[in-house]
Design a protein around this motif. Structure first.
Motif, PDB file in Angstrom:
ATOM      1  N   HIS A 324       0.836  -1.204   0.000  1.00 22.35           N
ATOM      2  CA  HIS A 324       0.000   0.000   0.000  1.00 22.35           C
ATOM      3  C   HIS A 324       0.870   1.253   0.000  1.00 22.35           C
ATOM      4  O   HIS A 324       0.685   2.168  -0.816  1.00 22.35           O
ATOM      5  CB  HIS A 324      -0.916  -0.032   1.223  1.00 22.35           C
ATOM      6  N   GLN A 325       1.848   1.288   0.899  1.00 24.95           N
ATOM      7  CA  GLN A 325       2.722   2.460   0.979  1.00 24.95           C
ATOM      8  C   GLN A 325       3.613   2.567  -0.253  1.00 24.95           C
ATOM      9  O   GLN A 325       3.862   3.663  -0.760  1.00 24.95           O
ATOM     10  CB  GLN A 325       3.586   2.393   2.240  1.00 24.95           C
ATOM     11  N   ALA A 326       4.058   1.413  -0.759  1.00 22.17           N
ATOM     12  CA  ALA A 326       4.889   1.425  -1.968  1.00 22.17           C
ATOM     13  C   ALA A 326       4.112   1.958  -3.163  1.00 22.17           C
ATOM     14  O   ALA A 326       4.658   2.672  -4.007  1.00 22.17           O
ATOM     15  CB  ALA A 326       5.410   0.017  -2.248  1.00 22.17           C
ATOM     16  N   SER A 327       2.820   1.626  -3.243  1.00 24.64           N
ATOM     17  CA  SER A 327       1.988   2.128  -4.347  1.00 24.64           C
ATOM     18  C   SER A 327       1.851   3.639  -4.283  1.00 24.64           C
ATOM     19  O   SER A 327       1.982   4.336  -5.301  1.00 24.64           O
ATOM     20  CB  SER A 327       0.604   1.474  -4.296  1.00 24.64           C
ATOM     21  N   LEU A 328       1.577   4.156  -3.083  1.00 25.33           N
ATOM     22  CA  LEU A 328       1.457   5.598  -2.914  1.00 25.33           C
ATOM     23  C   LEU A 328       2.773   6.299  -3.264  1.00 25.33           C
ATOM     24  O   LEU A 328       2.775   7.354  -3.919  1.00 25.33           O
ATOM     25  CB  LEU A 328       1.055   5.926  -1.477  1.00 25.33           C
TER      26      LEU A 328
END
Length: 370
Positions: A324-328
């Motif tokens: 999730h954080q990597a996508s953002l």
């Protein structure tokens, strides 16, 4: 000051003043309006004319002050006017991919995918030959008369992401608080083809791929009745495009995982929309472009793998949080309006030096990531 125009097929150019989204003209203008606003802030060049276009064959005007931004060309064609403008920025790029191995992994879907790939290669031939001809002409003129070289040079063609289409700004929901596990909204079977069309009887890679995805998703729902799956099926892209923005955006923001099957092309708006909202992207093959390489998206070789992939994600909250954080972060650093606007400005600013030294050297055109 830079002047912007939207060039729709069969219509005269429409003056545009970014970041005005001009959504009455095309929904994707919302994204590129902000991209151009950032680009303008970082440009060192004055007096450019930017055409936001769908046409790879012609522009309203040409010259060293003209920049083409090609929004839609799923055939990956070479722009016919690359030798007549300062630079070209192109969604879908100029290099198509096969995206499968029909020899090692024969299947009806892979055979259709290969046939479509070779059809694209045939469609690209006139543009490629045209580009090569002007490249050879440029090199010949450089050797014979360097002073004429700059007037016949080919522009760099830069790959840029599609951005988002039917999406609104929403506050990012933490992945652990999202009520839905898996989300897909879009068409599975394209609208009816004419009786004389082979696609009506043979199917298309898009249709077959999405049918397989849906079948696997239905089987996963039986095996895992506790999974919360959100599906919204439409008849075609136009129906998806015209659907309610708020509903589409809210459903995606409420989902942990977004399924991104191929369309006519392997590249889709949904890929970038999901990253923008911090969803974990499960998709198919991706081209070798700077904004895809090493992205946190999970690429699937066959939709038969879907249940295993979803299980590995949904049973590991820590991995969900990490992706999730990597996508953002990927959206922010490579695909956001700020990242792409700065990249385009950097490319254009460096053409100042390229244009001024072309009569003395033969620089390699820039194709690197920001």
């Amino acid at each position: 000051m830079t002047h912007y125009f939207i060039c729709k097929p069969g219509q005269p150019p429409i003056a545009w003043f970014p970041p005005d989204p001009a959504q009455t003209i095309d929904a994707n203008c919302a994204y590129f309006g902000k991209v151009f606003e950032v680009m303008e802030q970082h440009l060192s060049i004055q007096g450019l004319t930017v055409y936001f276009t769908w046409d790879v064959n012609a522009l309203p005007s040409y010259g060293a002050n003209v920049v083409a931004v090609i929004q839609g060309d799923e055939w990956c064609r070479m722009p016919q006017y690359a030798h007549r403008v300062r630079a070209v920025f192109k969604c879908y790029g100029t290099r198509p991919i096969l995206g499968c191995d029909p020899l090692r992994h024969p299947s009806y879907l892979n055979i259709l995918t290969a046939l479509q790939f070779f059809r694209i290669l045939l469609i690209r031939i006139p543009g490629v030959l045209h580009y090569w001809w002007h490249s050879l002409k440029r090199n010949s003129l450089k050797q014979v008369s360097p002073k004429q070289f700059s007037s016949t040079s080919l522009s760099a063609i830069y790959d840029i992401p599609l951005g988002y289409y039917n999406q609104i700004d929403l506050p990012i929901q933490p992945i652990a608080h999202r009520p839905d596990d898996v989300f897909f909204a879009g068409s599975v079977i394209q609208g009816d083809y004419p009786l004389w069309s082979l696609k009506r009887y043979m199917g298309t890679p898009k249709n077959l791929s999405r049918q397989q995805m849906l079948e696997q998703l239905q089987e996963s729902a039986i095996l895992h009745p506790d999974w919360k799956l959100k599906l919204r099926l439409t008849t075609d892209f136009n129906a998806s495009r015209d659907s309610d923005q708020s509903s589409y955006s809210e459903r995606m923001m409420n989902s942990k995982i977004c399924l991104v099957p191929r369309g006519t092309s392997f590249e889709t708006f949904r890929f970038f929309e999901a990253l923008r909202y911090g969803c974990i992207v499960v998709t198919e093959a991706l081209p070798d472009r700077w904004f895809y390489t090493d992205s946190p998206a999970i690429q699937i070789n066959n939709w038969n793998e879907l249940e295993t992939i979803l299980s590995n994600l949904l049973n590991h909250p820590d991995r969900l949080q990490s992706l999730h954080q990597a996508s953002l972060n990927w959206w922010k650093d490579y695909c956001s309006e700020t990242a792409v606007g700065q990249y385009m400005a950097q490319c254009l600013n460096q053409t100042i030096e390229v244009k001024s030294t072309q009569s003395r050297s033969n620089p390699e055109y820039l194709r690197s990531s920001p």
